[in-house]
Structures are given as C-alpha cells and as structure tokens.
Design an enzyme around this catalytic site. Structure first.
Site, PDB file in Angstrom:
ATOM      1  N   SER A 138      32.752 114.723  18.839  1.00 20.08           N
ATOM      2  CA  SER A 138      31.629 114.135  18.112  1.00 20.08           C
ATOM      3  C   SER A 138      30.315 114.815  18.528  1.00 20.08           C
ATOM      4  O   SER A 138      30.186 116.032  18.412  1.00 20.08           O
ATOM      5  CB  SER A 138      31.622 112.624  18.352  1.00 20.08           C
ATOM      6  OG  SER A 138      30.765 111.970  17.469  1.00 20.08           O
ATOM      7  N   ASP A 292      36.537 110.302   7.992  1.00 22.43           N
ATOM      8  CA  ASP A 292      35.424 110.566   8.909  1.00 22.43           C
ATOM      9  C   ASP A 292      34.303 111.237   8.131  1.00 22.43           C
ATOM     10  O   ASP A 292      34.540 112.249   7.454  1.00 22.43           O
ATOM     11  CB  ASP A 292      35.929 111.495  10.038  1.00 22.43           C
ATOM     12  CG  ASP A 292      34.844 111.880  11.041  1.00 22.43           C
ATOM     13  OD1 ASP A 292      33.715 111.365  10.936  1.00 22.43           O
ATOM     14  OD2 ASP A 292      35.143 112.704  11.927  1.00 22.43           O
ATOM     15  N   HIS A 322      36.839 108.575  12.628  1.00 22.74           N
ATOM     16  CA  HIS A 322      35.930 109.108  13.634  1.00 22.74           C
ATOM     17  C   HIS A 322      35.985 108.286  14.924  1.00 22.74           C
ATOM     18  O   HIS A 322      35.946 107.072  14.892  1.00 22.74           O
ATOM     19  CB  HIS A 322      34.486 109.124  13.112  1.00 22.74           C
ATOM     20  CG  HIS A 322      33.573 109.881  14.013  1.00 22.74           C
ATOM     21  ND1 HIS A 322      33.482 111.255  13.975  1.00 22.74           N
ATOM     22  CD2 HIS A 322      32.764 109.488  15.025  1.00 22.74           C
ATOM     23  CE1 HIS A 322      32.643 111.654  14.915  1.00 22.74           C
ATOM     24  NE2 HIS A 322      32.199 110.599  15.565  1.00 22.74           N
TER      25      HIS A 322
END
Length: 352
Positions: A138, A292, A322
């Site tokens: 991320s 995501d 995600h």
C-alpha cells in the site's frame, strides 16, 4: 466511531485509527532473533533467523502500509515474522515518520536513509550484498517504488536485487481510473480515503479533496503529458467489464494545483518517473487485488516496467481486497486469499 469521537472533541479520527490498528505485542519467536535498532536515526526492527545458514542470507527492507498516516512496527509484526521465517531471510521493518504531523518527503526520506544505512552495514547481519530486496504494501509499496527509483543509478551502493510492491499506490493524478469506480465503496480503502491519505501525506490536511477526486487539480497540458502512462487505455480490457463510467475531468482550478503540484514528483508518485529511470529498475514483483481502488496503479506500473525491459512477476488476487495482507492472522482471523498473497511473496523471494 472515529468521526463521533472527533465531533465530541475527544480525539481526532487519525489518533483513534492509530489506536485501533496498534497491533498486540507478541511473545518471543523460537525461530527468530528480533531486535529494535536505529538506522540513521530511523527506528527499525530487525528479524534474523536463528538457524545456521550455509551462506549469506537475503536482506529484505520492509515498509509498512497505512496510508502514510497509520501503521507501526507492531502492526506488521506477524507479517514480517512470517516473511523472515518462511523465506529464511533477514527482514528490516522501518518505522518511518507518519503524516499529517510529518509531511512529504519525511516518510520517503526515512525509508531511503534506513535503506542506505542497511546497505552500507550488511556484513553485520550476514546479508548477501547481491540479494537486497525492497518491499512494501500500500503506502509502503509507494515508498518502496520511490526508494528503488532513487537508488537505481547509485553506483556507490549495492544494486537492489528486486522490488516487491504489494497493492501499491503510485499516482495521485487520476482518481477516476476504472478500479477507482468499480471499487469506490469496497473496504478497506474507499475512493475518498485514497485521496484523503494522499493529501494528508502531501500537505498535512485534506483540503481540496473534492477537486482532487474530480480531477480539477492537474493542468490540461500535464494531463496530456502523462496520458501515455496514466490512462485507462493502458489497462487490459478484461479489467473494465465491471461497470465503468468514464468521467470527463472538470475544469482545471489553478489555485488547487498550486497546493498539490508536488503530486507530479516521482518521489511521491513513482508512476511518473521518466523511462531513463524506469529501465534501470531491478526485477519486480507486483501484487494486485481485483477489489481494490489501487488495482490499476499496479497494472499501469507493471506495463511501464515491462515496456522498459524490466522483468515482472505479477500476482493477481481475483478475490482479494485492499489491505488483505496486513490482515494475515490479525486478531485471530485470516483470509485464505491473504495467505495466498503472502505465500506468493515468499515464493518469489525464494526464487532470488
């Protein structure tokens, strides 16, 4: 919950979010030697397998996720232990400074400085200089990509063996790519939150979030310049079958651009780096999740790397969302696809 607390003035949403995500202190790990150190004034946690090794081990520098705002060494303790144990590698987890208290480029500089320190002192950790790997998920994937680019042409340091980018966020020009629309309301990262986090990291506030989401923060000539890299046209058609409505960017607002123009810096948005840098990047592993908002950032970077002759291993979790890796064995629950994703990372590492 955080909103309620913020309205009552008890604490900000961010403080509350950090508290919730703290992660519990874990006991000793029989297979790992773990110590907290400082690399170049940056707090790190080093995981070393206790088993004897025939030769020098791989060294993995890990940057955690959390939108540059959340996350800590403790939050990612289980993930780092798992990677270190299963791949029999030395793992260095980096506690970079968080936004909004520390704005860009603080997190990037901490990650870069800790990495350089590690590269210059690898003999202390029994690490092979030819097998240093940079990894992040991320926001940590963003930082890993930025640090990889910075180190690409440094001749005074060992060359990175690989970069591992787990559902990375790589650009803030276009919050209207197909994945942003398809997954706008899918936890753990909503479309609005993605812009909120990027702005917290850049400016320490989320003013102009609406304009950034609409796309009025980027001048038309720049949008045109970057179209070759940031465009739905570069995303394979099969990813566009779930409802996608192309949005016409709204009118450009110059004063908004003034506050966010650093979004065009590759250290913040690595997808915008020039080809001259991209083609020097090490072998890459990119993990994306179907559900995501950041899926397309990963797909676009995969294409850029491949177009520049960089070898890419791509792993796509069809049922993933995600943040799924950070939920590995989290408070007693785990998702099978998160474990698959983590194991795909370990298998890639073992191949190096």
């Amino acid at each position: 919950q955080g909103r309620i607390l913020e309205k009552t003035g008890l604490c900000s949403q961010i403080t509350f979010g950090r508290y919730v995500r703290q992660g519990r202190k874990l006991g000793v790990d029989p297979k790992l030697f773990i110590q907290d150190l400082q690399f170049n004034k940056v707090p790190v946690r080093v995981y070393q397998p206790k088993a004897t090794s025939d030769g020098r081990r791989r060294g993995i520098i890990f940057f955690h996720g959390g939108g540059w705002v959340f996350g800590s060494l403790d939050t990612y303790e289980k993930v780092c232990r798992y990677i270190s144990r299963e791949s029999e590698s030395v793992v260095v987890s980096v506690q970079y400074r968080l936004a909004p208290e520390h704005k860009y480029p603080a997190a990037y500089e901490d990650c870069l400085n800790a990495t350089i320190h590690f590269m210059k002192n690898i003999e202390h950790y029994g690490v092979d200089p030819a097998r240093i790997i940079i990894c992040g998920d991320s926001a940590g994937g963003n930082l890993a990509a930025a640090v990889s680019q910075t180190l690409a042409d440094r001749s005074d340091l060992p060359k990175l063996r690989a970069q591992i980018l787990i559902y990375p966020g790589l650009q803030a020009l276009d919050f209207n790519l197909p994945s942003y629309h398809q997954n706008r309301g899918v936890p753990l990262l909503f479309r609005e939150r993605a812009a909120f986090f990027a702005l917290q990291y850049l400016n320490g506030d989320a003013l102009h979030m609406q304009e950034v989401l609409e796309g009025s923060h980027i001048p038309p000539d720049m949008r045109l310049k970057y179209r070759k890299w940031v465009s739905p046209d570069n995303i394979p058609e099969k990813f566009k079958v779930r409802g996608v409505k192309p949005l016409m960017p709204t009118d450009f607002i110059a004063e908004v651009y003034e506050t966010v123009k650093r979004f065009c810096e590759p250290n913040l948005c690595p997808l915008l780096a020039e080809d001259a840098i991209v083609h020097q990047l090490p072998e890459s592993f990119i993990l994306t999740c179907e559900y995501d908002v950041l899926r397309d950032d990963g797909l676009l970077y995969k294409k850029r790397l491949e177009d520049n002759g960089v070898r890419v291993t791509w792993y796509h979790l069809e049922d993933g969302f995600h943040g799924i890796i950070s939920l590995y064995d989290y408070c007693g629950f785990s998702f099978p696809s998160g474990k698959r994703g983590l194991d795909s990372v370990v298998n890639f590492l073992k191949s190096l």
